[in-house]
Design a protein around this motif. Structure first.
Motif, PDB file in Angstrom:
ATOM      1  N   ASN A 201       0.800  -1.226   0.000  1.00 30.36           N
ATOM      2  CA  ASN A 201       0.000   0.000   0.000  1.00 30.36           C
ATOM      3  C   ASN A 201       0.829   1.272   0.000  1.00 30.36           C
ATOM      4  O   ASN A 201       0.297   2.374  -0.180  1.00 30.36           O
ATOM      5  N   MET A 202       2.147   1.164   0.195  1.00 28.02           N
ATOM      6  CA  MET A 202       3.002   2.346   0.111  1.00 28.02           C
ATOM      7  C   MET A 202       3.618   2.526  -1.265  1.00 28.02           C
ATOM      8  O   MET A 202       4.183   3.583  -1.564  1.00 28.02           O
ATOM      9  N   ALA A 203       3.537   1.499  -2.093  1.00 26.34           N
ATOM     10  CA  ALA A 203       4.124   1.590  -3.433  1.00 26.34           C
ATOM     11  C   ALA A 203       3.476   2.745  -4.206  1.00 26.34           C
ATOM     12  O   ALA A 203       2.257   2.899  -4.226  1.00 26.34           O
ATOM     13  N   GLY A 204       4.314   3.587  -4.805  1.00 26.28           N
ATOM     14  CA  GLY A 204       3.804   4.720  -5.568  1.00 26.28           C
ATOM     15  C   GLY A 204       4.880   5.763  -5.779  1.00 26.28           C
ATOM     16  O   GLY A 204       6.033   5.612  -5.354  1.00 26.28           O
ATOM     17  N   ILE A 205       4.481   6.848  -6.437  1.00 19.58           N
ATOM     18  CA  ILE A 205       5.398   7.936  -6.761  1.00 19.58           C
ATOM     19  C   ILE A 205       5.110   9.117  -5.847  1.00 19.58           C
ATOM     20  O   ILE A 205       3.958   9.507  -5.643  1.00 19.58           O
ATOM     21  N   TYR A 206       6.170   9.699  -5.287  1.00 17.97           N
ATOM     22  CA  TYR A 206       6.060  10.827  -4.367  1.00 17.97           C
ATOM     23  C   TYR A 206       6.951  11.959  -4.881  1.00 17.97           C
ATOM     24  O   TYR A 206       8.165  11.794  -5.006  1.00 17.97           O
ATOM     25  N   GLN A 211       7.992  19.880  -7.314  1.00 14.41           N
ATOM     26  CA  GLN A 211       8.042  18.884  -8.392  1.00 14.41           C
ATOM     27  C   GLN A 211       9.384  18.940  -9.137  1.00 14.41           C
ATOM     28  O   GLN A 211       9.451  18.938 -10.358  1.00 14.41           O
ATOM     29  N   GLU A 212      10.428  18.938  -8.310  1.00 19.66           N
ATOM     30  CA  GLU A 212      11.778  18.902  -8.857  1.00 19.66           C
ATOM     31  C   GLU A 212      12.417  17.536  -8.664  1.00 19.66           C
ATOM     32  O   GLU A 212      13.195  17.083  -9.514  1.00 19.66           O
ATOM     33  N   SER A 213      12.092  16.881  -7.540  1.00 11.10           N
ATOM     34  CA  SER A 213      12.670  15.567  -7.272  1.00 11.10           C
ATOM     35  C   SER A 213      11.558  14.573  -6.976  1.00 11.10           C
ATOM     36  O   SER A 213      10.436  14.941  -6.619  1.00 11.10           O
ATOM     37  N   ARG A 214      11.904  13.279  -7.103  1.00 11.44           N
ATOM     38  CA  ARG A 214      10.883  12.229  -7.012  1.00 11.44           C
ATOM     39  C   ARG A 214      11.423  11.005  -6.300  1.00 11.44           C
ATOM     40  O   ARG A 214      12.572  10.585  -6.521  1.00 11.44           O
ATOM     41  N   ILE A 215      10.574  10.418  -5.438  1.00 12.39           N
ATOM     42  CA  ILE A 215      10.857   9.128  -4.819  1.00 12.39           C
ATOM     43  C   ILE A 215       9.847   8.133  -5.364  1.00 12.39           C
ATOM     44  O   ILE A 215       8.653   8.389  -5.376  1.00 12.39           O
ATOM     45  N   ASP A 216      10.351   6.977  -5.788  1.00 16.51           N
ATOM     46  CA  ASP A 216       9.478   5.922  -6.319  1.00 16.51           C
ATOM     47  C   ASP A 216       9.640   4.691  -5.427  1.00 16.51           C
ATOM     48  O   ASP A 216      10.702   4.070  -5.405  1.00 16.51           O
ATOM     49  N   LEU A 217       8.606   4.377  -4.673  1.00 14.64           N
ATOM     50  CA  LEU A 217       8.634   3.196  -3.814  1.00 14.64           C
ATOM     51  C   LEU A 217       7.999   2.028  -4.553  1.00 14.64           C
ATOM     52  O   LEU A 217       6.896   2.158  -5.107  1.00 14.64           O
ATOM     53  N   CYS A 218       8.691   0.873  -4.549  1.00 13.78           N
ATOM     54  CA  CYS A 218       8.201  -0.311  -5.265  1.00 13.78           C
ATOM     55  C   CYS A 218       7.690  -1.361  -4.285  1.00 13.78           C
ATOM     56  O   CYS A 218       8.046  -1.369  -3.102  1.00 13.78           O
ATOM     57  N   LYS A 219       6.858  -2.257  -4.778  1.00 19.65           N
ATOM     58  CA  LYS A 219       6.242  -3.271  -3.942  1.00 19.65           C
ATOM     59  C   LYS A 219       7.242  -4.301  -3.428  1.00 19.65           C
ATOM     60  O   LYS A 219       6.953  -5.012  -2.461  1.00 19.65           O
ATOM     61  N   ASP A 220       8.401  -4.412  -4.084  1.00 22.36           N
ATOM     62  CA  ASP A 220       9.381  -5.420  -3.664  1.00 22.36           C
ATOM     63  C   ASP A 220      10.370  -4.896  -2.625  1.00 22.36           C
ATOM     64  O   ASP A 220      11.358  -5.560  -2.306  1.00 22.36           O
ATOM     65  N   GLY A 221      10.124  -3.687  -2.092  1.00 26.40           N
ATOM     66  CA  GLY A 221      11.008  -3.148  -1.074  1.00 26.40           C
ATOM     67  C   GLY A 221      12.181  -2.365  -1.626  1.00 26.40           C
ATOM     68  O   GLY A 221      13.070  -1.979  -0.872  1.00 26.40           O
ATOM     69  N   THR A 222      12.195  -2.117  -2.919  1.00 31.60           N
ATOM     70  CA  THR A 222      13.226  -1.280  -3.516  1.00 31.60           C
ATOM     71  C   THR A 222      12.641   0.094  -3.815  1.00 31.60           C
ATOM     72  O   THR A 222      11.415   0.281  -3.848  1.00 31.60           O
ATOM     73  N   ALA A 223      13.533   1.072  -4.048  1.00 28.25           N
ATOM     74  CA  ALA A 223      13.088   2.433  -4.321  1.00 28.25           C
ATOM     75  C   ALA A 223      14.135   3.143  -5.161  1.00 28.25           C
ATOM     76  O   ALA A 223      15.289   2.701  -5.242  1.00 28.25           O
ATOM     77  N   THR A 224      13.719   4.235  -5.764  1.00 31.74           N
ATOM     78  CA  THR A 224      14.657   5.074  -6.510  1.00 31.74           C
ATOM     79  C   THR A 224      14.395   6.542  -6.168  1.00 31.74           C
ATOM     80  O   THR A 224      13.286   6.920  -5.787  1.00 31.74           O
ATOM     81  N   TRP A 225      15.444   7.342  -6.297  1.00 30.95           N
ATOM     82  CA  TRP A 225      15.326   8.795  -6.163  1.00 30.95           C
ATOM     83  C   TRP A 225      15.957   9.416  -7.386  1.00 30.95           C
ATOM     84  O   TRP A 225      17.031   8.982  -7.841  1.00 30.95           O
ATOM     85  N   CYS A 226      15.307  10.463  -7.907  1.00 29.32           N
ATOM     86  CA  CYS A 226      15.865  11.132  -9.081  1.00 29.32           C
ATOM     87  C   CYS A 226      15.336  12.555  -9.165  1.00 29.32           C
ATOM     88  O   CYS A 226      14.352  12.918  -8.509  1.00 29.32           O
ATOM     89  N   MET A 227      16.021  13.350  -9.995  1.00 29.22           N
ATOM     90  CA  MET A 227      15.503  14.660 -10.363  1.00 29.22           C
ATOM     91  C   MET A 227      14.521  14.445 -11.498  1.00 29.22           C
ATOM     92  O   MET A 227      14.816  13.726 -12.459  1.00 29.22           O
ATOM     93  N   ILE A 228      13.352  15.049 -11.403  1.00 30.32           N
ATOM     94  CA  ILE A 228      12.330  14.836 -12.419  1.00 30.32           C
ATOM     95  C   ILE A 228      12.828  15.320 -13.783  1.00 30.32           C
ATOM     96  O   ILE A 228      13.331  16.434 -13.908  1.00 30.32           O
TER      97      ILE A 228
END
Length: 282
Positions: A201-206, A211-228
């Motif tokens: 239920n936490m998986a999603g884009i934040y 709206q300069e940077s983004r956190i992407d939480l995945c269902k498998d417990g991994t995540a990414t951070w990037c500049m949009i």
């Protein structure tokens, strides 16, 4: 002899007139006491009506200026205690809580400056018991509503104990509803528990507020951070502890970056104050 008889008769009638008025009330007798008591009661009732009317007028003058201390100035302790309990319960509610408007004015935005209580009518008034029920219409350039205040006398002042709202039922008939009773029913209802945070239920884009940077939480417990807009990103793994999401860079010896999740605002916020908002993306 005739003159003497007339004189005696006149004297007797005068004496009866002075001393024999059996139906007259003495100047200081019980009848006058009752009249005085009624006059005093009427005077107290008029004073109470004047004081209560002033409370209503002053309350809405303050509301028109969007002042924040209306409850403290005009509401009784029982009202304030129930409002505080409702707000405490709503702190754990993800959706809209009990109050969806300003309960004094039924406005969802700032109150207009031309608020005015009109057609004030006293439905009930018991000075001895220090209670009253007052009907009025609240006029403004935004809307016109019909309400009632139930008053009590507390700490020497008349204070609002309850707000009675009116709604149209299915037959378009006006029905009354007590906000005090509604609050008490809401407080006695079982608290809906906030769903436990999981990877699913936490998986999603934040995205951050700019709206300069983004956190992407995945269902498998991994995540990414990037500049949009950038093709470069940093990979993370994350774990959940209560309402805390902690991200740790993959294959890098670095401290975790932890975020508190607020279910009401659907945001992630770290210790440095950076806030990321969950995006609804189809």
């Amino acid at each position: 002899m005739k003159k003497i008889f007339v004189f005696v008769l006149s004297t007797m009638l005068l004496t009866v007139g002075l001393t024999g008025c059996t139906n007259c009330k003495p100047i200081d007798g019980p009848g006058m006491e009752r009249d005085s008591a009624a006059i005093a009661a009427d005077s107290l009732a008029m004073k109470a009506q004047e004081d209560i009317t002033a409370v209503i007028k002053n309350l809405y003058a303050a509301a028109a200026q969007n002042e924040s201390d209306i409850d403290q100035r005009f509401a009784c302790h029982a009202w304030r205690d129930n409002v505080a309990a409702v707000e405490k319960k709503d702190a754990n509610v993800a959706d809209i809580g009990f109050f969806n408007d300003d309960y004094w004015t039924m406005m969802q935005d700032d109150n207009p400056s031309d608020l005015e209580a009109r057609d004030i009518k006293f439905e009930e008034l018991d000075v001895e018991k220090a209670t009253a029920l007052v009907d009025y219409t609240l006029y403004s350039s935004v809307q016109t509503i019909h309400q009632q205040f139930r008053f009590c006398r507390e700490d020497g002042n008349w204070r609002v104990h309850d707000i009675i709202r009116f709604y149209a039922d299915a037959d378009d008939k006006e029905v009354a509803a007590s906000l005090m009773e509604a609050m008490q029913a809401y407080l006695s209802a079982p608290q809906e528990e906030t769903p436990e945070l999981t990877y699913a239920n936490m998986a999603g884009i934040y995205d951050d507020a700019d709206q300069e940077s983004r956190i992407d939480l995945c269902k498998d417990g991994t995540a990414t951070w990037c500049m949009i807009g950038s093709l470069n990103y940093t990979e993370y793994t994350y774990h959940i502890e209560g309402n805390t999401i902690c991200l740790k860079p993959t294959d890098v010896d670095s401290e975790e970056d932890c975020y508190e999740y607020d279910p009401n605002t659907r945001t992630l916020k770290n210790e440095q104050g950076a806030v990321y908002y969950r995006q609804d993306i189809d």
